[in-house]
Scaffold this motif. Structure first.
Motif, short mmCIF file in Angstrom:
data_model
loop_
_atom_site.label_atom_id
_atom_site.label_comp_id
_atom_site.label_asym_id
_atom_site.label_seq_id
_atom_site.Cartn_x
_atom_site.Cartn_y
_atom_site.Cartn_z
N ASN A 195 -8.28 -6.41 -3.84
CA ASN A 195 -9.48 -6.33 -2.97
C ASN A 195 -9.04 -7.38 -1.76
O ASN A 195 -9.36 -7.07 -0.51
CB ASN A 195 -10.56 -6.68 -3.55
N PHE B 162 -5.53 4.36 4.69
CA PHE B 162 -5.81 3.87 3.31
C PHE B 162 -6.00 4.96 2.34
O PHE B 162 -5.34 5.12 1.42
CB PHE B 162 -7.05 2.95 3.23
N ASN C 20 -13.96 3.43 -0.17
CA ASN C 20 -13.06 3.14 1.01
C ASN C 20 -13.88 2.97 2.32
O ASN C 20 -13.68 2.15 3.07
CB ASN C 20 -12.10 4.13 1.07
N ARG D 25 -6.85 -5.74 0.75
CA ARG D 25 -7.39 -4.69 1.55
C ARG D 25 -8.38 -5.37 2.53
O ARG D 25 -8.22 -4.87 3.51
CB ARG D 25 -8.39 -3.69 0.75
N LEU E 145 1.10 -1.29 0.05
CA LEU E 145 0.08 0.10 0.05
C LEU E 145 0.86 1.13 -0.18
O LEU E 145 0.58 2.13 -0.71
CB LEU E 145 -0.76 -0.15 1.16
N LEU F 187 -3.91 5.32 -1.01
CA LEU F 187 -4.43 4.61 -2.36
C LEU F 187 -4.67 5.76 -3.51
O LEU F 187 -4.99 6.69 -3.27
CB LEU F 187 -5.77 4.08 -1.98
#
Ligand SMILES: Cc1cc2nc3c(=O)[nH]c(=O)nc-3n(C[C@H](O)[C@H](O)[C@H](O)COP(=O)(O)OP(=O)(O)OC[C@H]3O[C@@H](n4cnc5c(N)ncnc54)[C@H](O)[C@@H]3O)c2cc1C
Length: 464
Positions: free
Chosen positions: A334, A359, A371, A337, A326, A363
């Motif tokens: 996915n 995040f 999110n 995450r 990240l 991102l």
């Protein structure tokens, strides 16, 4: 030629926000149909910059997208007109300088966007035309008779969604003409956010997005239904930043991918998740930071554990691989995450908000609806109908990274550990383990999961 009462040229404004494209863009199409001259306007909103919405990855992608939009508009006879300030100050200024008949803008889901729309309405009045569903694959008007209503559970929403035939995309307008004005300077990434972007960032913009979609439609999508759950990114479309900034329209992507094969149907399901969360946030913008459906959790306060998670030093290699990827790439699959979010909220039992914020800080596709509401889904405070589910990081690692390649790619300290043994460094010979310089686990998994299950049981029994 359309003339206003005083004989002047009629002008309309297409105010771009995060619909940075010329194809399938109702805002641009209708603005250009409205009047002889159009002002395709982007306002670098200093208030939005001040909120810290951008990170260096999103800033770079956004700057690329604006440059690309400018080139596409130039090829069609116009240009991107750029102003700095608040839209509700910039637009009236243009209204004073030109005979503007209407101002077109896309509706958006966040509280910030709702406020922007209201402030614009206050200064523009009934000349403001707000276009709904510019971002979604399926128009909410086709799904819900009452615009104040939102669907709360994904599966029935998806069933309705799937029955609506794809809308054919609008062609990009041609023969655009600007009124005489200074177009202003295009913003560079640093104006949105200082800092170096990640190395392997995709190029932003509609041109790159359409190219990505073309290659996805060719070879990419084949095998999606089977491979999408993996940890490696190349098995999915990587269209999310293009969809987030509106370089591609959700409706066009859905129309192009169709539903003729199982792969296409599974892919359409992902687009439906995006629409689903967008309609939840639009109806309840406060859930960007408040629990959607709280369980009464009193999250632990453990700053050291939060820091270990942020820095990828939890001692669980697959979680640390995700966190390092990240930060290094501004990107995660996915699966990565999900398992990282589950680890923070359920294994460490820490609040989802600092996780979601972290995040968003990295991102490239950071999107408030997707999110925050995915974080809430995983924390069990959102729309998940099984809020107590926990992802076991070892099971995830052994099933989705069976040879440990993902971990070795992202965690340099573990590169010398061959095969699946990389997922359990605590089982290595103590001398080898010492030499790696990799941290010991920050918690015991069984104890942590029993703590979470016990706490949730207690909260339920207290609620009766
Ligand atoms: C904790 C967490 C945080 C997330 N944060 C974001 C975010 O900030 N921005 C973002 O776009 N997605 C987010 N997602 C959803 C999803 O992980 C990404 O959209 C996806 O990984 C992007 O890769 P892709 O474009 O290759 O997806 P594909 O699998 O190819 O899917 C196609 C498109 O569908 C949409 N999509 C897919 N899965 C989801 C989903 N679960 N929810 C909403 N939309 C989805 C995306 O627009 C994506 O580009 C998050 C998921 C989790 C679990």
């Amino acid at each position: 030629m359309a003339l206003c009462e005083g004989g002047e040229m009629a002008v309309s404004i297409a105010l771009f926000t995060r619909d940075l494209r010329v194809h399938d863009n109702p805002v641009l199409v209708e603005a250009s149909a409205d009047a002889d001259r159009v002002i395709p306007l982007y306002v670098l909103d200093e208030r939005l910059v001040a909120t810290g919405f951008a990170n260096p990855n999103r800033a770079a992608f956004l700057a690329d997208s604006l440059h690309d939009l400018h080139a596409s508009l130039q090829a069609r006879g116009a240009a991107l007109v750029v102003r700095r300030g608040a839209p509700e100050a910039v637009v009236p200024e243009l209204l004073r300088q030109h005979e503007v008949t209407r101002v077109h803008v896309a509706a958006d889901a966040s509280a910030f966007a709702h406020g922007r729309e209201q402030r614009l309405r206050d200064v523009v009045g009934d000349r403001l035309v707000v276009h709904h569903d510019v971002h979604r694959a399926v128009a909410s008007s086709a799904l819900q008779s009452d615009p104040a209503h939102h669907d709360k559970v994904f599966t029935p929403y998806f069933q309705k969604w799937s029955r609506i035939p794809p809308r054919p995309p609008l062609p990009a307008p041609t023969g655009l003409r600007l009124p005489p004005l200074d177009v202003g300077a295009l913003p560079e990434a640093e104006e949105f956010c200082a800092g170096e972007p990640a190395e392997r960032l995709p190029a932003g913009g509609e041109t790159a997005g359409r190219e990505r979609l073309r290659s996805w439609l060719g070879e990419g999508i084949v095998g999606f239904a089977e491979q999408a759950a993996g940890l490696l990114t190349r098995t999915t479309s990587q269209l999310s930043p293009y969809l987030h900034f509106g370089c591609l329209s959700g409706a066009e992507v859905r129309c192009a991918t169709g539903d003729a094969t199982e792969d296409a149907r599974q892919f359409a399901r992902q687009l439906a998740w995006r629409d689903f969360y967008d309609q939840v946030l639009a109806a309840r913008p406060e859930v960007a930071w408040e629990d959607y459906r709280g369980q009464g959790d009193r999250w632990r306060d453990a700053p050291d554990e939060l820091l270990a998670w942020q820095e990828g030093r939890t001692g669980y290699p697959v979680v640390d691989a995700a966190q390092r990827q990240l930060v290094a790439e501004g990107w995660l699959s996915n699966r990565a995450r999900l398992l990282s979010a589950s680890f923070l909220c359920k294994t460490l039992y820490l609040d989802w908000r600092p996780g979601a914020r972290f995040f968003l800080r990295h991102l490239v596709d950071g999107d408030l609806a997707a999110n925050q509401l995915n974080w809430q889904w995983m924390a069990g405070t959102g729309t998940d109908t099984r809020p107590d589910r926990v992802m076991d990081p070892l099971w995830q690692a052994e099933n989705h990274d069976p040879n440990g390649d993902y971990v070795r790619r992202c965690v340099p300290e573990l590169r010398s550990v061959a095969g699946p043994a990389v997922h359990r460094p605590w089982d290595l010979d103590p001398v080898v383990r010492e030499g790696l310089g990799y941290p010991a686990p920050v918690v015991d998994l069984e104890e942590a999961h029993a703590r979470f299950a016990g706490t949730r049981r207690e909260l339920r029994s207290r609620r009766g």
